[in-house]
Design a protein around this motif. Structure first.
Motif, short mmCIF file in Angstrom:
data_model
loop_
_atom_site.label_atom_id
_atom_site.label_comp_id
_atom_site.label_asym_id
_atom_site.label_seq_id
_atom_site.Cartn_x
_atom_site.Cartn_y
_atom_site.Cartn_z
N GLY A 9 0.77 -1.24 0.00
CA GLY A 9 0.00 0.00 0.00
C GLY A 9 0.80 1.28 0.00
O GLY A 9 0.35 2.31 -0.48
N SER A 10 1.99 1.24 0.58
CA SER A 10 2.81 2.44 0.66
C SER A 10 4.27 2.05 0.85
O SER A 10 4.58 0.92 1.23
N GLU A 11 5.14 3.02 0.63
CA GLU A 11 6.57 2.78 0.84
C GLU A 11 6.85 2.45 2.31
O GLU A 11 7.66 1.57 2.61
N ALA A 12 6.14 3.12 3.21
CA ALA A 12 6.34 2.88 4.65
C ALA A 12 5.93 1.45 5.02
O ALA A 12 6.63 0.78 5.78
N GLU A 13 4.81 0.99 4.47
CA GLU A 13 4.37 -0.37 4.76
C GLU A 13 5.34 -1.40 4.19
O GLU A 13 5.64 -2.41 4.85
N THR A 14 5.83 -1.14 3.00
CA THR A 14 6.79 -2.06 2.38
C THR A 14 8.07 -2.13 3.20
O THR A 14 8.58 -3.23 3.47
N SER A 47 -1.65 1.45 8.26
CA SER A 47 -0.91 2.55 7.62
C SER A 47 -1.07 3.85 8.41
O SER A 47 -0.12 4.64 8.52
N THR A 48 -2.25 4.07 8.98
CA THR A 48 -2.46 5.27 9.82
C THR A 48 -1.51 5.26 11.01
O THR A 48 -0.85 6.26 11.30
N ASN A 51 2.22 5.61 9.97
CA ASN A 51 2.54 7.00 9.61
C ASN A 51 2.67 7.90 10.84
O ASN A 51 3.26 8.97 10.75
#
Length: 187
Positions: A9-14, A47-48, A51
């Motif tokens: 879903g996002s770079e942070a999740e990856t 993700s919330t 972040n």
């Protein structure tokens, strides 16, 4: 590289998936952090929370349970206004209550790690799921952990939260068998 679907879903999740999720941890402070973050996630997306992780670390004294246990009602009021975290009074107060519970565990001569890892007999459970639909939301182990933690005074530690926590800190290896991390975290 093939990854677990949730990590796309996002770079942070990856990055979190590739470097931390599912890696066994026995560090009490890290375990307290992850228990807090998983409890904060209740009703929200990961993700919330991911972040806001830096905001949580700042707001909760880098998850030092000694410092967090000393938070006052005035500090709670300031945290309710802190946009760097989820501003849910119950979840904020839970973190403080859980810090006190961590200290009680440690004062009794145990470690938080020792208390938590007993539910998997000190070894990560190696699952071999091929799709996310196979991964349970809770297990007998997470139900037992939830019950034991509640008995020790912890809050926001229901069976589903406990299972997500177990996945995060490597008590279970729930990387899908198609994911490159599955073999890497397998012991």
């Amino acid at each position: 590289m093939k990854r677990c679907d949730w990590a796309l879903g996002s770079e942070a999740e990856t990055l979190y998936h590739d470097t931390e999720w599912g890696v066994p941890s026995w560090d009490d402070r890290h375990l307290f952090e992850m228990l807090t973050l998983e409890g904060a996630q209740a009703g929200l997306s990961w993700s919330t929370i991911l972040n806001k992780r830096a905001g949580y670390r700042k707001a909760f004294a880098e998850f030092d349970p000694v410092k967090v246990a000393r938070f006052t009602p005035k500090k709670v009021e300031s945290l309710v206004l802190d946009s760097g975290i989820v501003r849910h009074r119950g979840k904020i107060e839970s973190t403080i209550k859980n810090a006190k519970a961590v200290l009680e565990v440690q004062d009794s001569g145990e470690s938080l790690a020792g208390l938590l890892w007993q539910f998997v007999d000190g070894e990560p459970l190696q699952h071999r799921y091929k799709s996310l639909s196979e991964v349970p939301a809770e297990t007998a182990e997470s139900k037992a952990m939830s019950k034991a933690l509640k008995k020790r005074g912890f809050t926001f530690v229901g069976p589903t939260t406990c299972y997500a926590f177990m996945q995060a800190v490597g008590m279970v290896n729930d990387h899908l068998t198609t994911c490159f991390r599955h073999k890497e975290v397998c012991t």
